[in-house]
Design a protein around this motif. Sequence first.
Motif, PDB file in Angstrom:
ATOM      1  N   TYR A 101       0.847  -1.211   0.000  1.00  0.00           N
ATOM      2  CA  TYR A 101       0.000   0.000   0.000  1.00  0.00           C
ATOM      3  C   TYR A 101       0.869   1.242   0.000  1.00  0.00           C
ATOM      4  CZ  TYR A 101      -4.355  -2.552   0.743  1.00  0.00           C
ATOM      5  OH  TYR A 101      -5.448  -3.367   0.572  1.00  0.00           O
ATOM      6  N   PRO A 102       0.348   2.324  -0.651  1.00  0.00           N
ATOM      7  CA  PRO A 102      -0.918   2.474  -1.361  1.00  0.00           C
ATOM      8  C   PRO A 102      -0.954   1.598  -2.618  1.00  0.00           C
ATOM      9  CG  PRO A 102       0.093   4.611  -0.923  1.00  0.00           C
ATOM     10  CD  PRO A 102       1.133   3.570  -0.658  1.00  0.00           C
ATOM     11  N   LYS A 103      -2.162   1.180  -2.973  1.00  0.00           N
ATOM     12  CA  LYS A 103      -2.324   0.413  -4.203  1.00  0.00           C
ATOM     13  C   LYS A 103      -3.741   0.574  -4.734  1.00  0.00           C
ATOM     14  CE  LYS A 103      -3.788  -4.134  -2.455  1.00  0.00           C
ATOM     15  NZ  LYS A 103      -3.458  -5.579  -2.444  1.00  0.00           N
ATOM     16  N   TYR A 104      -3.888   0.302  -6.018  1.00  0.00           N
ATOM     17  CA  TYR A 104      -5.202   0.356  -6.654  1.00  0.00           C
ATOM     18  C   TYR A 104      -5.966  -0.901  -6.287  1.00  0.00           C
ATOM     19  CZ  TYR A 104      -8.810   0.230 -10.241  1.00  0.00           C
ATOM     20  OH  TYR A 104     -10.017   0.152 -10.890  1.00  0.00           O
ATOM     21  N   ARG A 105      -7.241  -0.729  -5.886  1.00  0.00           N
ATOM     22  CA  ARG A 105      -8.083  -1.874  -5.564  1.00  0.00           C
ATOM     23  C   ARG A 105      -9.343  -1.830  -6.424  1.00  0.00           C
ATOM     24  NH1 ARG A 105      -9.784  -3.039   0.023  1.00  0.00           N
ATOM     25  NH2 ARG A 105      -9.642  -5.211  -0.609  1.00  0.00           N
ATOM     26  N   PRO A 106      -9.596  -2.878  -7.176  1.00  0.00           N
ATOM     27  CA  PRO A 106     -10.779  -2.897  -8.042  1.00  0.00           C
ATOM     28  C   PRO A 106     -12.094  -2.750  -7.275  1.00  0.00           C
ATOM     29  CG  PRO A 106      -9.240  -4.625  -8.680  1.00  0.00           C
ATOM     30  CD  PRO A 106      -8.743  -4.060  -7.383  1.00  0.00           C
ATOM     31  N   ARG A 107     -12.112  -3.178  -6.016  1.00  0.00           N
ATOM     32  CA  ARG A 107     -13.376  -3.085  -5.267  1.00  0.00           C
ATOM     33  C   ARG A 107     -13.865  -1.647  -5.151  1.00  0.00           C
ATOM     34  NH1 ARG A 107     -14.074  -5.741   0.665  1.00  0.00           N
ATOM     35  NH2 ARG A 107     -13.043  -3.841   1.369  1.00  0.00           N
ATOM     36  N   GLY A 162     -12.264   0.830  -6.977  1.00  0.00           N
ATOM     37  CA  GLY A 162     -11.921   1.497  -8.225  1.00  0.00           C
ATOM     38  C   GLY A 162     -11.008   2.689  -8.018  1.00  0.00           C
ATOM     39  N   THR A 163     -10.314   2.722  -6.868  1.00  0.00           N
ATOM     40  CA  THR A 163      -9.426   3.844  -6.546  1.00  0.00           C
ATOM     41  C   THR A 163      -8.132   3.320  -5.942  1.00  0.00           C
ATOM     42  OG1 THR A 163     -10.295   4.076  -4.275  1.00  0.00           O
ATOM     43  CG2 THR A 163     -11.397   5.330  -6.013  1.00  0.00           C
ATOM     44  N   GLU A 164      -7.153   4.206  -5.833  1.00  0.00           N
ATOM     45  CA  GLU A 164      -5.943   3.868  -5.090  1.00  0.00           C
ATOM     46  C   GLU A 164      -6.229   4.077  -3.606  1.00  0.00           C
ATOM     47  OE1 GLU A 164      -1.632   4.555  -6.303  1.00  0.00           O
ATOM     48  OE2 GLU A 164      -1.950   6.148  -4.833  1.00  0.00           O
ATOM     49  N   GLU A 165      -5.910   3.074  -2.808  1.00  0.00           N
ATOM     50  CA  GLU A 165      -6.201   3.122  -1.379  1.00  0.00           C
ATOM     51  C   GLU A 165      -4.915   3.130  -0.566  1.00  0.00           C
ATOM     52  OE1 GLU A 165      -8.824   0.017  -0.189  1.00  0.00           O
ATOM     53  OE2 GLU A 165     -10.290   0.422  -1.774  1.00  0.00           O
ATOM     54  N   ASP A 166      -4.968   3.818   0.581  1.00  0.00           N
ATOM     55  CA  ASP A 166      -3.846   3.785   1.514  1.00  0.00           C
ATOM     56  C   ASP A 166      -4.210   2.903   2.704  1.00  0.00           C
ATOM     57  OD1 ASP A 166      -5.624   5.337   2.995  1.00  0.00           O
ATOM     58  OD2 ASP A 166      -4.512   7.204   2.707  1.00  0.00           O
ATOM     59  N   ILE A 167      -3.317   2.805   3.661  1.00  0.00           N
ATOM     60  CA  ILE A 167      -3.557   1.936   4.816  1.00  0.00           C
ATOM     61  C   ILE A 167      -4.752   2.415   5.619  1.00  0.00           C
ATOM     62  CG2 ILE A 167      -2.594   1.162   7.029  1.00  0.00           C
ATOM     63  CD1 ILE A 167       0.127   0.993   5.686  1.00  0.00           C
ATOM     64  N   TYR A 168      -4.936   3.725   5.735  1.00  0.00           N
ATOM     65  CA  TYR A 168      -6.097   4.239   6.468  1.00  0.00           C
ATOM     66  C   TYR A 168      -7.405   3.715   5.868  1.00  0.00           C
ATOM     67  CZ  TYR A 168      -2.857   7.684   8.539  1.00  0.00           C
ATOM     68  OH  TYR A 168      -1.829   8.297   9.205  1.00  0.00           O
ATOM     69  N   LYS A 169      -7.486   3.745   4.543  1.00  0.00           N
ATOM     70  CA  LYS A 169      -8.705   3.267   3.870  1.00  0.00           C
ATOM     71  C   LYS A 169      -8.896   1.784   4.094  1.00  0.00           C
ATOM     72  CE  LYS A 169     -12.178   3.346   0.835  1.00  0.00           C
ATOM     73  NZ  LYS A 169     -12.695   1.967   0.900  1.00  0.00           N
ATOM     74  N   ARG A 170      -7.813   1.039   4.055  1.00  0.00           N
ATOM     75  CA  ARG A 170      -7.912  -0.413   4.253  1.00  0.00           C
ATOM     76  C   ARG A 170      -8.391  -0.735   5.661  1.00  0.00           C
ATOM     77  NH1 ARG A 170      -9.627  -4.249   3.950  1.00  0.00           N
ATOM     78  NH2 ARG A 170      -8.948  -6.299   3.257  1.00  0.00           N
ATOM     79  N   VAL A 171      -7.858  -0.036   6.653  1.00  0.00           N
ATOM     80  CA  VAL A 171      -8.287  -0.256   8.037  1.00  0.00           C
ATOM     81  C   VAL A 171      -9.737   0.171   8.211  1.00  0.00           C
ATOM     82  CG1 VAL A 171      -7.916   0.438  10.434  1.00  0.00           C
ATOM     83  CG2 VAL A 171      -5.953  -0.054   8.962  1.00  0.00           C
ATOM     84  N   THR A 172     -10.108   1.290   7.601  1.00  0.00           N
ATOM     85  CA  THR A 172     -11.492   1.767   7.676  1.00  0.00           C
ATOM     86  C   THR A 172     -12.458   0.730   7.124  1.00  0.00           C
ATOM     87  OG1 THR A 172     -10.858   4.094   7.558  1.00  0.00           O
ATOM     88  CG2 THR A 172     -13.088   3.552   6.848  1.00  0.00           C
ATOM     89  N   ASP A 173     -12.089   0.108   6.008  1.00  0.00           N
ATOM     90  CA  ASP A 173     -12.936  -0.942   5.428  1.00  0.00           C
ATOM     91  C   ASP A 173     -13.174  -2.074   6.419  1.00  0.00           C
ATOM     92  OD1 ASP A 173     -13.438   0.272   3.043  1.00  0.00           O
ATOM     93  OD2 ASP A 173     -12.066  -0.959   1.854  1.00  0.00           O
ATOM     94  N   CYS A 174     -12.126  -2.476   7.118  1.00  0.00           N
ATOM     95  CA  CYS A 174     -12.266  -3.562   8.090  1.00  0.00           C
ATOM     96  C   CYS A 174     -13.225  -3.170   9.216  1.00  0.00           C
ATOM     97  CB  CYS A 174     -10.907  -3.934   8.673  1.00  0.00           C
ATOM     98  SG  CYS A 174      -9.876  -4.911   7.547  1.00  0.00           S
ATOM     99  N   PHE A 175     -13.098  -1.943   9.692  1.00  0.00           N
ATOM    100  CA  PHE A 175     -13.994  -1.487  10.756  1.00  0.00           C
ATOM    101  C   PHE A 175     -15.445  -1.456  10.276  1.00  0.00           C
ATOM    102  CE2 PHE A 175     -10.325  -0.257  13.194  1.00  0.00           C
ATOM    103  CZ  PHE A 175     -10.780  -0.225  14.508  1.00  0.00           C
ATOM    104  N   GLU A 176     -15.648  -1.033   9.050  1.00  0.00           N
ATOM    105  CA  GLU A 176     -17.013  -0.876   8.559  1.00  0.00           C
ATOM    106  C   GLU A 176     -17.637  -2.193   8.108  1.00  0.00           C
ATOM    107  OE1 GLU A 176     -16.773   2.037   5.473  1.00  0.00           O
ATOM    108  OE2 GLU A 176     -16.606   3.724   6.879  1.00  0.00           O
ATOM    109  N   ASN A 193      10.231  -5.377   7.624  1.00  0.00           N
ATOM    110  CA  ASN A 193      11.269  -6.274   7.110  1.00  0.00           C
ATOM    111  C   ASN A 193      10.928  -6.821   5.720  1.00  0.00           C
ATOM    112  OD1 ASN A 193       9.208  -7.976   7.826  1.00  0.00           O
ATOM    113  ND2 ASN A 193      10.386  -9.218   9.273  1.00  0.00           N
ATOM    114  N   VAL A 194       9.970  -6.177   5.040  1.00  0.00           N
ATOM    115  CA  VAL A 194       9.575  -6.582   3.691  1.00  0.00           C
ATOM    116  C   VAL A 194       9.844  -5.422   2.732  1.00  0.00           C
ATOM    117  CG1 VAL A 194       7.693  -7.418   2.231  1.00  0.00           C
ATOM    118  CG2 VAL A 194       7.752  -8.030   4.671  1.00  0.00           C
ATOM    119  N   LYS A 195      10.514  -5.709   1.633  1.00  0.00           N
ATOM    120  CA  LYS A 195      10.850  -4.676   0.658  1.00  0.00           C
ATOM    121  C   LYS A 195       9.594  -4.119  -0.001  1.00  0.00           C
ATOM    122  CE  LYS A 195      15.436  -6.448  -0.555  1.00  0.00           C
ATOM    123  NZ  LYS A 195      16.273  -6.999  -1.652  1.00  0.00           N
ATOM    124  N   LYS A 196       9.632  -2.839  -0.314  1.00  0.00           N
ATOM    125  CA  LYS A 196       8.510  -2.183  -0.966  1.00  0.00           C
ATOM    126  C   LYS A 196       8.146  -2.889  -2.267  1.00  0.00           C
ATOM    127  CE  LYS A 196       5.530   1.174  -0.618  1.00  0.00           C
ATOM    128  NZ  LYS A 196       4.574   1.158   0.498  1.00  0.00           N
TER     129      LYS A 196
END
Length: 334
Positions: free
Chosen positions: A120-126, A128-142, A170-173
């Motif tokens: 992340y950030p990365k494009y997610r088809p669900r 249809g936008t580029e998402e950051d970690i905040y958006k990913r965490v928000t999705d889990c909460f919702e 410890n994981v390369k970008k």
Amino acid sequence: MKTNRTILWLLITVTLVSIVVVIVENRKNSNSGLQTQSVQLSASKSEEELWIAPLPETISDPVQKELVLYGKDLIAHTAKYLGPNGSVAKLTNGMNCQNCHLDAGTKPFGNNYGSVASMYPKYRPRSGTEEDIYKRVTDCFERSLNGTAPKTESREMQAIKAYIEFLGSNVKKSERAPGSGLKDFNMLDRPADPEKGKIVYQQKCQSCHQADGQGLKHPDGVEYLYPPLWGKDSYNDAAGLYRITNFAKYVKFNMPLGATHQMPMLTDEEAWDVAAYVNSQPRPHKPVPTDWPDVSKKPVDHPFGPYADTFSEIQHKFGPWQPILSFYNQSKKQ
């Protein structure tokens, strides 16, 4: 005299043949042993190469260490802080993030966070936008916690983000950590069967999650010892685990308690069928009309239309999925 010589040569020949046979067999056994050892070493190496989460306790900066450890506690005990009886806010259904992301997001093939920071950030088809970690965490909460996410600037969201980023330090970008996410296994060549899954649930799941699927609360009433798998306090129908392929992968290599990706306790059929049973039970509905703006990008097991094909919602949900996959693979070739 000639007869004696013939007998002597025969004895010598038999002896030499016997020696050659022994040598060949020894070499064969030796090679077999080397091959076995090679396979064992290869397997061991493969296991060693799986992502291992770094330990927050090793952080030298005391401020960063405190934030990351708070993030870890929020993942492991979300309800304690943000559940219906949360000490910080009342935002979620009472489940913990750890109920889906095992061992606070560190278990190999336990839906862990190993690759989040690197990908992340990365494009997610669900979306249809580029998402950051905040958006990913928000999705889990919702979705998985059927609630509302903490505000981006809150200490809780910052702590969760700091913890996730530390785990992936410890994981390369742009690289994917081996053993992250969920482990694939063979699809059924028939629809997943909720009725067969009910039997699996009764035999192997309900002792923890209860016969009614409502889980078991901790005596303090704040968290669940065993989370609900359906009902008002479970994940809603927009969550990732509502897709049967995700749920099947999750339980195959993690459930019942004690199962691992090396030693699963369910057969392939049991995993598919119990996933079908659990995801056939009632749960909260979350309208998500903006999901999958390009319907051709929907996963084959997404249970709600519209689709870019003519297969039914029932087949998309329960399978068999091979004909749907073949349709899309053929479309790509044209």
